[in-house]
Design a protein around this motif. Structure first.
Motif, PDB file in Angstrom:
ATOM      1  N   VAL A 154       2.293 -21.696  22.513  1.00 20.20           N
ATOM      2  CA  VAL A 154       2.496 -20.649  21.514  1.00 20.20           C
ATOM      3  C   VAL A 154       1.197 -20.390  20.766  1.00 20.20           C
ATOM      4  CG1 VAL A 154       3.822 -19.925  19.499  1.00 20.20           C
ATOM      5  CG2 VAL A 154       4.892 -21.383  21.235  1.00 20.20           C
ATOM      6  N   THR A 155       0.801 -19.126  20.685  1.00 24.01           N
ATOM      7  CA  THR A 155      -0.316 -18.741  19.822  1.00 24.01           C
ATOM      8  C   THR A 155       0.220 -17.918  18.668  1.00 24.01           C
ATOM      9  OG1 THR A 155      -0.771 -16.764  21.164  1.00 24.01           O
ATOM     10  CG2 THR A 155      -1.991 -18.765  21.701  1.00 24.01           C
ATOM     11  N   TYR A 156      -0.451 -17.967  17.541  1.00 25.59           N
ATOM     12  CA  TYR A 156       0.052 -17.281  16.358  1.00 25.59           C
ATOM     13  C   TYR A 156      -1.097 -16.951  15.423  1.00 25.59           C
ATOM     14  CZ  TYR A 156      -0.499 -21.936  14.305  1.00 25.59           C
ATOM     15  OH  TYR A 156      -0.999 -23.131  13.873  1.00 25.59           O
ATOM     16  N   GLY A 157      -0.815 -16.037  14.508  1.00 27.95           N
ATOM     17  CA  GLY A 157      -1.814 -15.654  13.515  1.00 27.95           C
ATOM     18  C   GLY A 157      -2.700 -14.541  14.017  1.00 27.95           C
ATOM     19  N   ASP A 158      -3.816 -14.320  13.349  1.00 28.62           N
ATOM     20  CA  ASP A 158      -4.752 -13.239  13.651  1.00 28.62           C
ATOM     21  C   ASP A 158      -5.515 -13.584  14.916  1.00 28.62           C
ATOM     22  OD1 ASP A 158      -6.498 -11.170  13.690  1.00 28.62           O
ATOM     23  OD2 ASP A 158      -7.565 -11.710  11.848  1.00 28.62           O
TER      24      ASP A 158
END
Length: 504
Positions: A154-158
Motif C-alpha cells: 500500500v502506498t499513501y500520501g502525496d
C-alpha cells in the motif's frame, strides 16, 4: 506504484515517489490474526470484521460465504475462501489518502475492485479507502475455492516528486501557454512532473466511467498516430463529472489541463485533469443548446435520486428493528443506499422499508421505474427478501413483479429494467424498497440511480408521431445525437424548433 523518470542524481539521492509505503507480508507475519499451526496443519478462521494494522495503514477483512467466515492464515499466506464472500478495505490511520495497492498471491488468487468484474493485481488513484472483492473461481456445494494472498503493498500520501537540479542536467521550466503532445512527452522524458495545458486529438478511449464520472483516453498530435499521451481519469469542463459515454469520441480535438507524470512506462496526465476545450468549444453545450447538442432539461425525469451524496428525501420506516441493531438502511458514498442486518458475525431478523417522497403522476402516461442494485448473501432468496414496492398515498403497498434481480450473490450492480407503473398513472404514489432478513439469511442490498420516467400529456410537452425520413435531427434525453433512431422518446430538432416526440 507510480514511478517517475528521475535524473541519475535524483536516483542517487534515494528519493521516493510517495509519502509512505507499507508491505503486509502474510508469509512472515500474522498481524494478530489466529496463527497457522504447522503441527496440526490447521488454523482458526478470522472472525469478521477484523482490522489489521501496519504503520499508518489498516486493512479491514470482511465478508462471509454461506454464513461462514472466509479468511484464515495458512502456511502460504492469508487464504480467502469462496468467490463472492471475502473482501478487504484499505485505508490509513493518519487521514492521508491511499494512492496505490498491489496484491500478490498464489496462482489463481484473483481480486477485483468491489462492485466491478475486472480482475486486477494493482490499483492506483487517490481515495480515502478502496475495497477489493475475492473473485477466484466459483465454489461448488461440496467444495470452496481457497487461494492465498502473499503480500499487499500500500502506498499513501502525496506521490509527487520535487526533482532536484542536477549539475549535469537542467529541470525543464514550466511550459507557457498550450503545448502539443510531442512537447508534453519531451517534458515528461526530461523529468518534468507538474501542470501543463496540452492540445491533441483523441485516438482511443479506454473508459468513460459513469460510476465515477471520469474518463481515460489517449491524445496525439495526429489522428493517425498509434501512441500518445494518456489522459488518466480526467474530468469534463470545469471539473464536472461525465454523465454520458458519448460526451467524448475518437477524433475529438481537446485541450486538457493537468499534471504531467509517468506511470510505469506510460506517460500520462494524472487523475483529476480537466477539459479546457472540446472541438473548439470552451464550455459544455448549453441545455437546451446549439445544433451540435440540443440538450435536455435535468428535470426530464418525473423523479430521480442517485443516492450519490445522501439518501435525499427518502425516509426510513423500521418495521421490525431488533435491539442489537441501531439501523438497517444507511447511506454509503460509494454504493448508494445500503441495507444490511448482519452485525458482529450474526444474522439479525429485521424488516425495514426505504420510502420515497410523494411522486405526482398526474398528467403522465407510459410511466416506468428503473434503478440499479446489487445483492449479496441472499442465498437464492433475493426476490423474497429484497422487494420493490409501490403504494398510492395512504394506500397499501404492492410488490412489483417485473424487477430484474442479480443472477447470483455478489457486489456487481445490475439494472432493474423498465418497470411499468401504468396502473398508477394519474395518481400520487411512493416507491418503497422493503428489506427483510432472518436469523438464517441477512443479505446486503445496495441501491442507486432511482428514476421514474414518463410522458407528460397535458402540461406543455409535445407528443406526436414523427416520420423517421423527415430532414430532422434526433437526440436522446441525455442530449446525445442519434443517427439511426428506433422506437422511443426523443428530442427532435427541425430548423429552430426543439420538441419532445415519440417515434412509433
Amino acid at each position: 506504484m507510480k514511478k517517475l523518470l528521475l535524473s541519475l542524481a535524483a536516483i542517487t539521492l534515494g528519493m521516493t515517489a510517495f509519502a509512505g509505503e507499507v508491505v503486509f507480508d502474510f508469509t512472515t507475519n500474522n498481524y494478530g490474526l489466529p496463527a497457522y499451526d504447522a503441527d496440526a496443519k490447521n488454523a482458526e478462521y478470522v472472525t469478521v470484521p477484523a482490522t489489521i494494522t501496519s504503520g499508518d495503514v489498516q486493512i479491514l477483512l470482511d465478508g462471509q460465504f454461506t454464513d461462514k467466515n472466509c479468511w484464515r492464515m495458512w502456511s502460504d499466506g492469508l487464504r480467502a475462501y469462496s468467490k463472492g464472500g471475502p473482501f478487504f478495505t484499505v485505508s490509513t490511520t493518519n487521514g492521508e489518502k491511499v494512492t496505490g495497492v498491489e496484491i500478490a498471491g498464489v496462482s489463481g488468487c484473483t481480486f477485483a475492485l468491489k462492485g466491478t468484474d475486472n480482475n486486477i493485481t494493482a490499483w492506483a488513484g487517490e481515495e480515502e479507502s478502496v475495497s477489493f472483492q475475492y473473485t477466484s473461481a466459483a465454489p461448488t456445494a461440496e467444495n470452496s475455492v481457497n487461494k492465498a494472498v502473499i503480500t499487499i503493498t500500500v502506498t499513501y500520501g502525496d506521490d509527487s516528486i520535487e526533482v532536484p537540479n542536477d549539475p549535469g542536467t537542467e529541470t525543464p521550466d514550466a511550459p507557457v501557454g498550450t503545448i502539443n503532445v510531442a512537447e508534453a512527452l519531451a517534458l515528461i522524458e526530461a523529468g518534468y512532473n507538474s501542470e501543463a495545458t496540452v492540445e491533441g486529438v483523441i485516438i482511443s478511449i479506454t473508459e468513460i466511467s459513469l460510476q465515477y464520472g471520469n474518463a481515460t483516453y489517449v491524445i496525439a498530435d495526429n489522428a493517425s498516430d498509434v501512441s500518445g499521451l494518456t489522459i488518466f481519469r480526467g474530468k469534463y469542463f470545469d471539473g464536472a463529472t461525465f454523465t454520458d459515454e458519448n460526451q467524448l469520441k475518437v477524433g475529438d480535438k481537446v485541450v486538457v489541463k493537468g499534471d504531467l507524470t509517468v506511470y510505469g512506462d506510460t506517460p500520462e496526465m494524472a487523475a483529476n485533469n480537466v477539459i479546457i476545450s472540446l472541438n473548439g468549444e470552451t464550455s459544455a453545450p448549453e441545455n437546451p443548446g446549439t445544433p451540435e447538442n440540443p440538450g435536455t432539461d435535468d428535470n426530464d425525469a418525473i423523479f430521480s435520486e442517485p443516492f450519490s451524496a445522501s439518501l435525499g428525501e427518502f425516509e426510513i420506516d423500521n418495521i421490525d428493528l431488533p435491539q442489537d441493531l441501531s439501523y438497517v438502511w444507511s447511506f454509503d458514498s460509494k454504493y448508494g443506499a445500503k441495507a444490511s442486518a448482519y452485525l458482529n458475525n450474526t444474522n439479525n431478523a429485521a424488516k425495514s422499508r426505504l420510502v420515497s417522497p410523494v411522486i405526482d403522476l398526474t398528467n403522465y402516461s407510459d410511466v416506468t421505474l428503473s434503478f440499479e442494485h446489487a445483492i449479496n448473501y441472499a442465498k437464492g432468496e433475493a426476490k423474497q427478501l429484497c422487494q420493490v414496492q409501490v403504494a398510492v398515498v395512504d394506500g397499501e403497498w404492492t410488490t412489483l413483479s417485473d424487477v430484474v434481480y442479480p443472477e447470483s450473490d455478489g457486489w456487481t450492480f445490475v439494472e432493474s429494467g423498465e418497470i411499468s407503473l401504468k396502473d398508477y398513472e394519474g395518481k400520487k404514489i411512493q416507491i418503497g424498497f422493503l428489506y427483510t432478513s432472518t436469523s438464517e439469511v441477512a443479505p446486503t442490498w445496495e441501491v442507486k440511480n432511482v428514476v421514474v420516467n414518463g410522458d407528460e400529456s397535458e402540461s406543455g410537452a409535445v407528443e406526436s408521431i414523427i416520420d423517421v425520413n423527415a430532414p430532422v435531427e434526433y437526440y436522446n434525453l441525455n442530449g446525445v445525437k442519434v443517427n439511426n433512431p428506433s422506437k422511443g422518446l426523443y428530442i427532435i430538432r427541425q430548423g429552430d424548433k426543439n420538441v419532445k416526440a415519440i417515434i412509433r
